[in-house]
Design a protein around this motif. Structure first.
Motif, PDB file in Angstrom:
ATOM      1  N   GLN A  36       0.820  -1.209   0.000  1.00 13.43           N
ATOM      2  CA  GLN A  36       0.000   0.000   0.000  1.00 13.43           C
ATOM      3  C   GLN A  36       0.854   1.259   0.000  1.00 13.43           C
ATOM      4  OE1 GLN A  36      -2.442  -0.530   3.468  1.00 13.43           O
ATOM      5  NE2 GLN A  36      -4.130  -1.429   2.292  1.00 13.43           N
ATOM      6  N   GLU A  39       2.464   1.672  -3.461  1.00 17.20           N
ATOM      7  CA  GLU A  39       1.454   2.087  -4.437  1.00 17.20           C
ATOM      8  C   GLU A  39       1.095   3.560  -4.247  1.00 17.20           C
ATOM      9  OE1 GLU A  39      -2.981   0.831  -5.984  1.00 17.20           O
ATOM     10  OE2 GLU A  39      -1.775  -0.643  -4.904  1.00 17.20           O
ATOM     11  N   ARG A  43       1.849   6.428  -7.096  1.00 15.92           N
ATOM     12  CA  ARG A  43       0.681   7.069  -7.719  1.00 15.92           C
ATOM     13  C   ARG A  43       0.747   8.596  -7.623  1.00 15.92           C
ATOM     14  NH1 ARG A  43      -3.217   3.885  -9.685  1.00 15.92           N
ATOM     15  NH2 ARG A  43      -3.302   1.735  -8.948  1.00 15.92           N
ATOM     16  N   ASP A  50      -1.031   3.390 -13.558  1.00 14.97           N
ATOM     17  CA  ASP A  50      -1.437   2.251 -12.737  1.00 14.97           C
ATOM     18  C   ASP A  50      -0.208   1.679 -12.038  1.00 14.97           C
ATOM     19  OD1 ASP A  50      -3.122   0.402 -11.569  1.00 14.97           O
ATOM     20  OD2 ASP A  50      -3.636  -0.614 -13.433  1.00 14.97           O
ATOM     21  N   VAL A  51      -0.449   0.981 -10.931  1.00 13.20           N
ATOM     22  CA  VAL A  51       0.631   0.364 -10.165  1.00 13.20           C
ATOM     23  C   VAL A  51       0.198  -1.036  -9.766  1.00 13.20           C
ATOM     24  CG1 VAL A  51       2.038   0.485  -8.059  1.00 13.20           C
ATOM     25  CG2 VAL A  51       1.381   2.587  -9.234  1.00 13.20           C
ATOM     26  N   VAL A  60       7.341  -4.789  -8.505  1.00  8.62           N
ATOM     27  CA  VAL A  60       6.600  -3.533  -8.499  1.00  8.62           C
ATOM     28  C   VAL A  60       6.555  -3.083  -9.952  1.00  8.62           C
ATOM     29  CG1 VAL A  60       6.536  -1.134  -7.731  1.00  8.62           C
ATOM     30  CG2 VAL A  60       7.365  -2.920  -6.173  1.00  8.62           C
TER      31      VAL A  60
END
Length: 107
Positions: A36, A39, A43, A50-51, A60
């Motif tokens: 999390q 990401e 972002r 997108d990730v 990743v």
């Protein structure tokens, strides 16, 4: 003959306009909180479309917006500052859906 040359040029332009994916092998991913955090960090970059983070595969992946890029140094710095070790960075044309399928199949 001219029309076939033009078609080839347009095809090359069209394929270069597609979004690219930056796949990174990252050590130190141990939990969902790690995923999390990564990401959320990635972002924030305006070039990010997108990730995908896979803890199991130490992967990743960042999909960039069409016509944009994120330098390797920026990616490495963001992940290193967050406490992770980036082992490799590779640029591909695989979509997030394709990556998910490959990860599910265990390849």
């Amino acid at each position: 003959m001219k029309s076939s040359k033009l078609l080839i040029v347009f095809a090359l332009i069209a394929t270069s306009a597609y979004s690219d994916t930056i796949e990174m092998t990252v050590n130190g991913l141990v939990c969902g909180f790690c995923a999390q955090g990564i990401e959320k960090t990635l972002r924030k970059n305006p070039a990010t479309a997108d990730v995908l983070v896979s803890l199991e595969n130490r992967l990743v992946a960042v999909v960039t917006r069409e016509g944009t890029d994120i330098p390797d140094t920026d990616l490495r710095k963001a992940l290193t500052n967050a406490g992770y070790d980036v082992k490799a960075i590779e640029r591909t044309h695989r979509s997030v859906n394709e990556l998910r399928t490959v990860l599910k199949e265990g390849k």
